[in-house]
Design a protein around this motif. Structure first.
Motif, mmCIF file in Angstrom:
data_model
loop_
_atom_site.group_PDB
_atom_site.id
_atom_site.type_symbol
_atom_site.label_atom_id
_atom_site.label_comp_id
_atom_site.label_asym_id
_atom_site.label_seq_id
_atom_site.Cartn_x
_atom_site.Cartn_y
_atom_site.Cartn_z
ATOM 1 N N ASN A 18 0.833 -1.198 0.000
ATOM 2 C CA ASN A 18 0.000 0.000 0.000
ATOM 3 C C ASN A 18 0.868 1.248 0.000
ATOM 4 O O ASN A 18 2.059 1.186 0.298
ATOM 5 N N SER A 19 0.256 2.366 -0.317
ATOM 6 C CA SER A 19 0.958 3.657 -0.323
ATOM 7 C C SER A 19 2.272 3.555 -1.098
ATOM 8 O O SER A 19 3.334 3.976 -0.624
ATOM 9 N N LEU A 20 2.195 2.990 -2.268
ATOM 10 C CA LEU A 20 3.406 2.745 -3.055
ATOM 11 C C LEU A 20 4.072 4.047 -3.470
ATOM 12 O O LEU A 20 3.416 5.063 -3.738
ATOM 13 N N LYS A 21 5.398 3.980 -3.522
ATOM 14 C CA LYS A 21 6.226 5.127 -3.892
ATOM 15 C C LYS A 21 7.052 4.775 -5.125
ATOM 16 O O LYS A 21 7.336 3.601 -5.371
ATOM 17 N N PRO A 22 7.475 5.768 -5.884
ATOM 18 C CA PRO A 22 8.325 5.473 -7.057
ATOM 19 C C PRO A 22 9.566 4.669 -6.691
ATOM 20 O O PRO A 22 10.012 3.837 -7.491
ATOM 21 N N GLU A 23 10.104 4.878 -5.502
ATOM 22 C CA GLU A 23 11.303 4.139 -5.097
ATOM 23 C C GLU A 23 11.025 2.668 -4.778
ATOM 24 O O GLU A 23 11.962 1.902 -4.540
ATOM 25 N N ASP A 24 9.756 2.258 -4.805
ATOM 26 C CA ASP A 24 9.419 0.841 -4.659
ATOM 27 C C ASP A 24 9.527 0.100 -5.990
ATOM 28 O O ASP A 24 9.378 -1.126 -6.026
ATOM 29 N N THR A 25 9.752 0.826 -7.065
ATOM 30 C CA THR A 25 9.884 0.208 -8.382
ATOM 31 C C THR A 25 11.065 -0.764 -8.396
ATOM 32 O O THR A 25 12.184 -0.392 -8.043
ATOM 33 N N ALA A 26 10.802 -2.002 -8.786
ATOM 34 C CA ALA A 26 11.827 -3.053 -8.785
ATOM 35 C C ALA A 26 11.200 -4.344 -9.300
ATOM 36 O O ALA A 26 9.982 -4.436 -9.458
ATOM 37 N N VAL A 27 12.052 -5.335 -9.511
ATOM 38 C CA VAL A 27 11.576 -6.695 -9.709
ATOM 39 C C VAL A 27 11.511 -7.340 -8.328
ATOM 40 O O VAL A 27 12.488 -7.304 -7.582
ATOM 41 N N TYR A 28 10.367 -7.903 -8.008
ATOM 42 C CA TYR A 28 10.141 -8.518 -6.701
ATOM 43 C C TYR A 28 10.242 -10.040 -6.826
ATOM 44 O O TYR A 28 9.615 -10.630 -7.710
ATOM 45 N N TYR A 29 11.025 -10.628 -5.915
ATOM 46 C CA TYR A 29 11.255 -12.065 -5.916
ATOM 47 C C TYR A 29 10.749 -12.676 -4.610
ATOM 48 O O TYR A 29 11.017 -12.138 -3.529
ATOM 49 N N CYS A 30 10.078 -13.818 -4.710
ATOM 50 C CA CYS A 30 9.787 -14.557 -3.494
ATOM 51 C C CYS A 30 10.849 -15.645 -3.333
ATOM 52 O O CYS A 30 11.440 -16.112 -4.311
ATOM 53 N N SER A 31 11.089 -16.007 -2.095
ATOM 54 C CA SER A 31 12.130 -16.971 -1.800
ATOM 55 C C SER A 31 11.763 -17.773 -0.567
ATOM 56 O O SER A 31 10.906 -17.360 0.223
ATOM 57 N N ALA A 32 12.434 -18.913 -0.412
ATOM 58 C CA ALA A 32 12.137 -19.823 0.682
ATOM 59 C C ALA A 32 13.422 -20.259 1.373
ATOM 60 O O ALA A 32 14.459 -20.427 0.716
ATOM 61 N N ASP A 33 13.346 -20.438 2.681
ATOM 62 C CA ASP A 33 14.502 -20.913 3.436
ATOM 63 C C ASP A 33 14.048 -21.820 4.566
ATOM 64 O O ASP A 33 13.128 -21.480 5.299
ATOM 65 N N GLY A 34 14.726 -22.950 4.699
ATOM 66 C CA GLY A 34 14.332 -23.917 5.702
ATOM 67 C C GLY A 34 15.212 -23.962 6.923
ATOM 68 O O GLY A 34 14.945 -24.740 7.851
#
Length: 126
Positions: A83-99
């Protein structure tokens, strides 16, 4: 192992997006999950993490109060409400997992993560 991220897109500043990540090929409910983001030419940076049970969350200071990470173990999915997104949030978003590591440890380095998805582009216009 597959982590399929979706939900990215173009949004105006102040708007919202919800990212989803569908996991398969590993015991999802036993892994902590995280979202990272990366701008071309810069290092991948931590955004948010959630424990295997969903009871604990950890956020980067830059997104605290605006982003919410959640998970549904029955659907093997993790989400990032932005929410309340800003121009500096622009990016490629990756999900990841760690056990193996705590979510605090995950926040300090993407190198500890076991599995990565393909990324989804988020663009916030001013």
């Amino acid at each position: 192992v597959q982590l399929q991220a979706s939900g990215g897109g173009l949004v105006q500043a102040g708007g919202s997006l919800r990212l989803s990540c569908a996991a398969s090929g590993f015991m999802f409910s036993e892994f902590a999950m995280a979202w990272f983001r990366q701008v071309e030419g810069k290092e991948r940076e931590f955004v948010a993490a959630i424990s295997w049970s969903g009871s604990s969350q950890f956020y980067a200071d830059s997104v605290k109060g605006r982003f919410t990470i959640s998970r549904d173990n029955a659907k093997s999915s993790v989400y990032l409400q932005m929410n309340s997104l800003k121009p500096e949030d622009t990016a490629v978003y990756y999900c990841s997992a760690d056990g193996d590591n705590t979510i605090a440890t995950m926040s300090r380095s993407p190198r500890v993560m076991d599995y990565w998805g393909q990324g989804t582009q988020v663009t916030v216009s001013s």
